[in-house]
Scaffold this motif. Structure first.
Motif, PDB file in Angstrom:
ATOM      1  N   LEU A  50       0.680  -1.289  -0.134  1.00 34.19           N
ATOM      2  CA  LEU A  50      -0.036   0.014  -0.026  1.00 34.19           C
ATOM      3  C   LEU A  50       0.781   1.323  -0.112  1.00 34.19           C
ATOM      4  O   LEU A  50       0.399   2.225  -0.618  1.00 34.19           O
ATOM      5  CB  LEU A  50      -0.892   0.024   1.211  1.00 34.19           C
ATOM      6  N   MET A  51       2.040   1.218   0.645  1.00 36.70           N
ATOM      7  CA  MET A  51       3.143   2.257   0.837  1.00 36.70           C
ATOM      8  C   MET A  51       3.611   2.460  -0.585  1.00 36.70           C
ATOM      9  O   MET A  51       4.675   3.092  -0.707  1.00 36.70           O
ATOM     10  CB  MET A  51       4.001   2.268   1.735  1.00 36.70           C
ATOM     11  N   LYS A  52       3.393   1.481  -1.808  1.00 36.05           N
ATOM     12  CA  LYS A  52       4.026   1.643  -2.953  1.00 36.05           C
ATOM     13  C   LYS A  52       5.527   1.046  -2.997  1.00 36.05           C
ATOM     14  O   LYS A  52       6.208   1.353  -3.981  1.00 36.05           O
ATOM     15  CB  LYS A  52       3.955   2.846  -3.618  1.00 36.05           C
ATOM     16  N   GLU A  53       5.683   0.233  -2.123  1.00 31.52           N
ATOM     17  CA  GLU A  53       7.031  -0.295  -2.178  1.00 31.52           C
ATOM     18  C   GLU A  53       6.793  -1.632  -3.237  1.00 31.52           C
ATOM     19  O   GLU A  53       6.182  -2.255  -3.311  1.00 31.52           O
ATOM     20  CB  GLU A  53       7.483  -1.157  -0.480  1.00 31.52           C
ATOM     21  N   ARG A  54       8.056  -1.734  -3.674  1.00 35.37           N
ATOM     22  CA  ARG A  54       8.311  -2.544  -4.945  1.00 35.37           C
ATOM     23  C   ARG A  54       9.040  -3.863  -4.015  1.00 35.37           C
ATOM     24  O   ARG A  54      10.166  -3.521  -3.697  1.00 35.37           O
ATOM     25  CB  ARG A  54       9.133  -2.117  -5.983  1.00 35.37           C
ATOM     26  N   LEU A  55       8.602  -4.882  -3.774  1.00 37.60           N
ATOM     27  CA  LEU A  55       9.143  -6.008  -3.069  1.00 37.60           C
ATOM     28  C   LEU A  55       9.598  -7.141  -3.870  1.00 37.60           C
ATOM     29  O   LEU A  55       8.804  -7.584  -4.602  1.00 37.60           O
ATOM     30  CB  LEU A  55       7.827  -6.481  -1.985  1.00 37.60           C
ATOM     31  N   ARG A  67      12.888   1.866   6.946  1.00 35.89           N
ATOM     32  CA  ARG A  67      14.201   2.943   7.091  1.00 35.89           C
ATOM     33  C   ARG A  67      14.750   3.452   6.010  1.00 35.89           C
ATOM     34  O   ARG A  67      15.109   4.516   5.782  1.00 35.89           O
ATOM     35  CB  ARG A  67      15.188   2.291   8.031  1.00 35.89           C
ATOM     36  N   THR A  68      15.008   2.449   4.781  1.00 35.04           N
ATOM     37  CA  THR A  68      15.842   2.873   3.533  1.00 35.04           C
ATOM     38  C   THR A  68      14.769   3.724   2.957  1.00 35.04           C
ATOM     39  O   THR A  68      15.097   4.826   2.385  1.00 35.04           O
ATOM     40  CB  THR A  68      15.881   1.753   2.708  1.00 35.04           C
ATOM     41  N   ARG A  69      13.267   3.525   2.911  1.00 34.45           N
ATOM     42  CA  ARG A  69      12.642   4.578   2.399  1.00 34.45           C
ATOM     43  C   ARG A  69      12.492   5.865   3.074  1.00 34.45           C
ATOM     44  O   ARG A  69      12.577   7.115   2.356  1.00 34.45           O
ATOM     45  CB  ARG A  69      11.174   3.976   2.275  1.00 34.45           C
ATOM     46  N   GLU A  70      12.636   5.981   4.250  1.00 32.92           N
ATOM     47  CA  GLU A  70      12.653   7.189   4.968  1.00 32.92           C
ATOM     48  C   GLU A  70      13.819   8.055   4.550  1.00 32.92           C
ATOM     49  O   GLU A  70      13.947   9.170   4.583  1.00 32.92           O
ATOM     50  CB  GLU A  70      12.690   7.063   6.574  1.00 32.92           C
ATOM     51  N   GLU A  71      15.026   7.188   4.725  1.00 32.89           N
ATOM     52  CA  GLU A  71      16.546   7.926   4.366  1.00 32.89           C
ATOM     53  C   GLU A  71      16.348   8.676   2.908  1.00 32.89           C
ATOM     54  O   GLU A  71      16.697   9.496   2.583  1.00 32.89           O
ATOM     55  CB  GLU A  71      17.517   7.050   4.533  1.00 32.89           C
ATOM     56  N   GLU A  72      15.680   7.790   2.053  1.00 31.36           N
ATOM     57  CA  GLU A  72      15.595   8.072   0.652  1.00 31.36           C
ATOM     58  C   GLU A  72      14.613   9.389   0.380  1.00 31.36           C
ATOM     59  O   GLU A  72      14.982  10.485  -0.037  1.00 31.36           O
ATOM     60  CB  GLU A  72      15.114   7.125  -0.345  1.00 31.36           C
ATOM     61  N   ARG A  73      13.640   9.479   1.374  1.00 30.72           N
ATOM     62  CA  ARG A  73      12.735  10.585   1.101  1.00 30.72           C
ATOM     63  C   ARG A  73      13.444  11.965   1.855  1.00 30.72           C
ATOM     64  O   ARG A  73      13.138  12.770   1.412  1.00 30.72           O
ATOM     65  CB  ARG A  73      11.327  10.282   2.023  1.00 30.72           C
ATOM     66  N   GLU A  74      14.213  11.341   2.833  1.00 29.99           N
ATOM     67  CA  GLU A  74      14.796  12.859   3.418  1.00 29.99           C
ATOM     68  C   GLU A  74      15.944  13.419   2.665  1.00 29.99           C
ATOM     69  O   GLU A  74      16.250  14.499   2.738  1.00 29.99           O
ATOM     70  CB  GLU A  74      15.335  12.369   4.800  1.00 29.99           C
ATOM     71  N   ALA A  75      16.724  12.588   2.033  1.00 26.54           N
ATOM     72  CA  ALA A  75      17.827  12.837   0.593  1.00 26.54           C
ATOM     73  C   ALA A  75      16.949  13.464  -0.202  1.00 26.54           C
ATOM     74  O   ALA A  75      17.591  14.256  -0.899  1.00 26.54           O
ATOM     75  CB  ALA A  75      18.325  11.690   0.515  1.00 26.54           C
TER      76      ALA A  75
END
Length: 189
Positions: free
Chosen positions: A110-115, A178-186
């Motif tokens: 739902l968060m649009k993560e590609r798994l 965590r990776t998603r959050e770091e990418e968003r912050e960058a």
């Protein structure tokens, strides 16, 4: 054309066998239940072999095969727990693990993560241990192919690998977030 759909037909047959297997166990027809469980395992290997060998993999089969496996295992453990042939706490742990994993995958989707749906190695060990335990219980109470004393150690192996697998998937989910959050912050690159 027939060979392309044959693995899917075998998988659907395995799904349709689940209610029969549950009924056989509930009716304490363990001998028949054991052999149906073995046939389901053989059919699982067979549909995979056919799909790989004849390049008959389909998108539908990619979804159906794990559904068939999970439906079979969860149903068997639910009825074995109900019949008090395995501890109820183990059944709760197994089912809870699957619910948490499906819930986590759903949230990430739902968060649009590609798994990439690659199982952890401990999850493969856990699945093997669950299959072995279910088969052992049915073998003990059905055709008496093994001593009852083998059940308890396998119960603990399943419990440990189930917990370990759940922890592994939980940590993998946290890493993805965590990776998603770091990418968003960058920000955009």
């Amino acid at each position: 054309m027939f060979i392309v759909s044959l693995p899917n037909i075998i998988t659907v047959a395995r799904i349709l066998a689940v209610p029969l297997l549950v009924w056989l166990i509930a009716e304490e027809r363990f001998h028949e239940a054991f052999w149906l469980f073995v046939a389901a395992g053989v059919s699982d290997a067979m549909d995979g072999f056919i799909a790989r060998t004849f390049r008959a993999r389909t998108k539908l089969g990619g979804y159906l095969d794990p559904i068939a496996d999970k439906a079979m295992l969860v149903a068997v453990f639910l009825v074995l727990g109900y019949e008090a042939l395995v501890p109820l706490w183990l059944v709760v742990l197994i089912v809870l693990r699957d619910i948490i994993i499906v819930g986590g995958v759903s949230v990430l989707t739902l968060m649009k993560e590609r798994l990439a749906m690659q199982p952890l190695w401990i999850s493969k060990v856990n699945t093997f241990a669950q299959i072995a335990l279910a088969a052992l219980v049915l073998a003990v109470y059905g055709p008496a192919l093994a001593p009852e004393s083998w059940i308890e150690p396998l119960v603990w192996l399943v419990a440990i690998t189930t917990g370990w697998s759940l922890l592994g998937y939980f940590l993998r989910g946290l890493l993805i977030l965590r990776t998603r959050e770091e990418e968003r912050e960058a920000g955009p690159t």
